[in-house]
Write a protein that holds these residues in place. Structure first.
Motif, PDB file in Angstrom:
ATOM      1  N   ALA A   1      -7.644   0.597  -5.781  1.00  0.00           N
ATOM      2  CA  ALA A   1      -8.408   1.824  -5.555  1.00  0.00           C
ATOM      3  C   ALA A   1      -8.830   2.460  -6.874  1.00  0.00           C
ATOM      4  O   ALA A   1      -9.955   2.954  -7.004  1.00  0.00           O
ATOM      5  CB  ALA A   1      -7.588   2.814  -4.727  1.00  0.00           C
TER       6      ALA A   1
ATOM      7  N   LEU B   1     -13.242  -1.005  -1.028  1.00  0.00           N
ATOM      8  CA  LEU B   1     -13.274   0.044  -0.009  1.00  0.00           C
ATOM      9  C   LEU B   1     -13.306  -0.554   1.395  1.00  0.00           C
ATOM     10  O   LEU B   1     -12.595  -0.093   2.293  1.00  0.00           O
ATOM     11  CB  LEU B   1     -14.491   0.947  -0.231  1.00  0.00           C
ATOM     12  CG  LEU B   1     -14.462   1.801  -1.501  1.00  0.00           C
ATOM     13  CD1 LEU B   1     -15.803   2.484  -1.712  1.00  0.00           C
ATOM     14  CD2 LEU B   1     -13.344   2.841  -1.438  1.00  0.00           C
TER      15      LEU B   1
ATOM     16  N   ARG C   1       0.850  -1.185   0.000  1.00  0.00           N
ATOM     17  CA  ARG C   1       0.000   0.000   0.000  1.00  0.00           C
ATOM     18  C   ARG C   1       0.884   1.232   0.000  1.00  0.00           C
ATOM     19  O   ARG C   1       2.025   1.203   0.460  1.00  0.00           O
ATOM     20  CB  ARG C   1      -0.944   0.009   1.203  1.00  0.00           C
ATOM     21  CG  ARG C   1      -1.872  -1.197   1.266  1.00  0.00           C
ATOM     22  CD  ARG C   1      -2.983  -0.996   2.264  1.00  0.00           C
ATOM     23  NE  ARG C   1      -3.762  -2.215   2.462  1.00  0.00           N
ATOM     24  CZ  ARG C   1      -4.881  -2.268   3.169  1.00  0.00           C
ATOM     25  NH1 ARG C   1      -5.343  -1.178   3.765  1.00  0.00           N
ATOM     26  NH2 ARG C   1      -5.533  -3.405   3.309  1.00  0.00           N
TER      27      ARG C   1
ATOM     28  N   HIS D   1     -10.118  -1.736   2.702  1.00  0.00           N
ATOM     29  CA  HIS D   1      -9.256  -0.627   3.123  1.00  0.00           C
ATOM     30  C   HIS D   1      -9.854   0.145   4.299  1.00  0.00           C
ATOM     31  O   HIS D   1      -9.521   1.318   4.519  1.00  0.00           O
ATOM     32  CB  HIS D   1      -9.017   0.331   1.947  1.00  0.00           C
ATOM     33  CG  HIS D   1      -8.122  -0.212   0.879  1.00  0.00           C
ATOM     34  ND1 HIS D   1      -8.601  -0.979  -0.169  1.00  0.00           N
ATOM     35  CD2 HIS D   1      -6.778  -0.116   0.684  1.00  0.00           C
ATOM     36  CE1 HIS D   1      -7.584  -1.309  -0.965  1.00  0.00           C
ATOM     37  NE2 HIS D   1      -6.474  -0.799  -0.474  1.00  0.00           N
TER      38      HIS D   1
ATOM     39  N   LEU E   1     -12.783   6.713   2.467  1.00  0.00           N
ATOM     40  CA  LEU E   1     -11.591   6.017   2.900  1.00  0.00           C
ATOM     41  C   LEU E   1     -10.927   6.770   4.046  1.00  0.00           C
ATOM     42  O   LEU E   1     -11.015   8.006   4.113  1.00  0.00           O
ATOM     43  CB  LEU E   1     -10.577   5.905   1.750  1.00  0.00           C
ATOM     44  CG  LEU E   1     -10.886   4.892   0.645  1.00  0.00           C
ATOM     45  CD1 LEU E   1     -10.029   5.178  -0.583  1.00  0.00           C
ATOM     46  CD2 LEU E   1     -10.639   3.470   1.153  1.00  0.00           C
TER      47      LEU E   1
ATOM     48  N   ALA F   1      -4.902   8.977   0.711  1.00  0.00           N
ATOM     49  CA  ALA F   1      -5.302   7.763   1.412  1.00  0.00           C
ATOM     50  C   ALA F   1      -4.222   6.708   1.217  1.00  0.00           C
ATOM     51  O   ALA F   1      -3.512   6.701   0.206  1.00  0.00           O
ATOM     52  CB  ALA F   1      -6.641   7.255   0.890  1.00  0.00           C
ATOM     53  N   HIS F   2      -4.082   5.812   2.189  1.00  0.00           N
ATOM     54  CA  HIS F   2      -3.079   4.750   2.146  1.00  0.00           C
ATOM     55  C   HIS F   2      -3.739   3.495   1.590  1.00  0.00           C
ATOM     56  O   HIS F   2      -4.462   2.797   2.307  1.00  0.00           O
ATOM     57  CB  HIS F   2      -2.531   4.505   3.560  1.00  0.00           C
ATOM     58  CG  HIS F   2      -1.251   3.717   3.579  1.00  0.00           C
ATOM     59  ND1 HIS F   2      -0.080   4.182   3.019  1.00  0.00           N
ATOM     60  CD2 HIS F   2      -0.971   2.485   4.082  1.00  0.00           C
ATOM     61  CE1 HIS F   2       0.871   3.293   3.185  1.00  0.00           C
ATOM     62  NE2 HIS F   2       0.359   2.242   3.823  1.00  0.00           N
ATOM     63  N   VAL F   3      -3.507   3.218   0.309  1.00  0.00           N
ATOM     64  CA  VAL F   3      -4.264   2.169  -0.379  1.00  0.00           C
ATOM     65  C   VAL F   3      -3.379   1.394  -1.341  1.00  0.00           C
ATOM     66  O   VAL F   3      -2.250   1.796  -1.643  1.00  0.00           O
ATOM     67  CB  VAL F   3      -5.440   2.782  -1.180  1.00  0.00           C
ATOM     68  CG1 VAL F   3      -6.448   3.440  -0.254  1.00  0.00           C
ATOM     69  CG2 VAL F   3      -4.926   3.792  -2.220  1.00  0.00           C
ATOM     70  N   ASP F   4      -3.909   0.288  -1.809  1.00  0.00           N
ATOM     71  CA  ASP F   4      -3.357  -0.396  -2.977  1.00  0.00           C
ATOM     72  C   ASP F   4      -3.813   0.416  -4.192  1.00  0.00           C
ATOM     73  O   ASP F   4      -5.003   0.483  -4.485  1.00  0.00           O
ATOM     74  CB  ASP F   4      -3.893  -1.832  -3.041  1.00  0.00           C
ATOM     75  CG  ASP F   4      -3.384  -2.606  -4.252  1.00  0.00           C
ATOM     76  OD1 ASP F   4      -3.653  -2.160  -5.387  1.00  0.00           O
ATOM     77  OD2 ASP F   4      -2.767  -3.659  -4.063  1.00  0.00           O
ATOM     78  N   ARG F   5      -2.884   1.028  -4.876  1.00  0.00           N
ATOM     79  CA  ARG F   5      -3.215   1.993  -5.930  1.00  0.00           C
ATOM     80  C   ARG F   5      -4.071   1.373  -7.036  1.00  0.00           C
ATOM     81  O   ARG F   5      -5.080   1.942  -7.458  1.00  0.00           O
ATOM     82  CB  ARG F   5      -1.930   2.566  -6.527  1.00  0.00           C
ATOM     83  CG  ARG F   5      -2.150   3.572  -7.651  1.00  0.00           C
ATOM     84  CD  ARG F   5      -0.826   3.987  -8.274  1.00  0.00           C
ATOM     85  NE  ARG F   5      -1.067   4.879  -9.393  1.00  0.00           N
ATOM     86  CZ  ARG F   5      -1.167   6.203  -9.289  1.00  0.00           C
ATOM     87  NH1 ARG F   5      -1.072   6.784  -8.114  1.00  0.00           N
ATOM     88  NH2 ARG F   5      -1.403   6.940 -10.363  1.00  0.00           N
TER      89      ARG F   5
END
Length: 216
Positions: free
Chosen positions: A123, A189, A82, A192, A211, A116-120
């Motif tokens: 997302a 979502l 992430r 996350h 998020l 936001a801290h995500v799997d790009r």
């Protein structure tokens, strides 16, 4: 019901292989339809309309296969890398993708950046599915507003079409005719620690992707 044999592959493996095996012939069908459209001189009669409808349908099938592949990836999300991602950038990419798929809609992107801290990749696919669901649900010649908003704890991507017409909440994040797209978006979502809000009416839709916010 008896348990599957020990050699039976996991569902994730089955989905990945099914998607791979289905996308190759589907790509051939789509390329053939596009070639026919070109060879026939982009006809504007019923034959031309049928070819374009078939081409659009194969494109939507390919998108649904991508969704199935992403469902398979969600099983391994805990170990996926992430990163801090600007949702405004992802929303812009989602709008560009949907604008190339859905004709007769205009798009307006507003709001500032939100991190936001995500799997790009996941997302981006979720936001694309949300924007596409709104665009396909809205009447022709609608303007789709995509707005970035933040509060102290979370960031939101709000997608609205003809919101002034009045909307009503739909159960469990659904939208008539949305198929796999919103199911995938909601799953991404929630994986996350976010959520998807959906409200819709006969000629209106409002989708909110929420998020946790990365505060620097």
């Amino acid at each position: 019901m008896s348990a599957p044999p020990s050699s039976f592959p996991p569902l994730r493996v089955l989905l990945e292989r099914a998607v791979h095996d289905l996308k190759n012939p589907l790509a051939v069908v789509r390329a053939t339809l596009e070639w026919l459209d070109t060879e026939l001189g982009a006809r504007t009669d019923d034959v031309g309309d049928a070819l374009r409808d078939a081409t659009d349908a194969t494109g939507r099938l390919a998108t649904n296969l991508d969704h199935l592949r992403t469902f398979a990836r969600l099983a391994e999300l805990d170990g996926a890398p992430r990163e801090d991602v600007d949702l405004a950038e992802l929303a812009s990419l989602a709008v560009q993708t949907v604008a190339s798929r859905v004709s007769g809609r205009s798009f307006e992107l507003s709001g500032g950046s939100a991190t936001a801290h995500v799997d790009r990749e996941l997302a981006l696919e979720a936001l694309t599915a949300i924007v596409e669901a709104a665009a396909r649900h809205a009447p022709a010649r609608s303007e789709i507003e995509v707005r970035i908003a933040t509060d102290a704890h979370a960031c939101e991507v709000v997608v609205a079409a003809n919101e002034a017409a009045g909307v009503e909440a739909q159960p469990s994040g659904t939208l008539p005719g949305s198929g796999l797209g919103l199911l995938l978006a909601r799953a991404v979502l929630e994986a996350h620690e976010g959520a998807l809000g959906v409200a819709s009416g006969p000629r209106a839709v409002r989708l909110v992707a929420r998020l946790p916010r990365t505060v620097k």
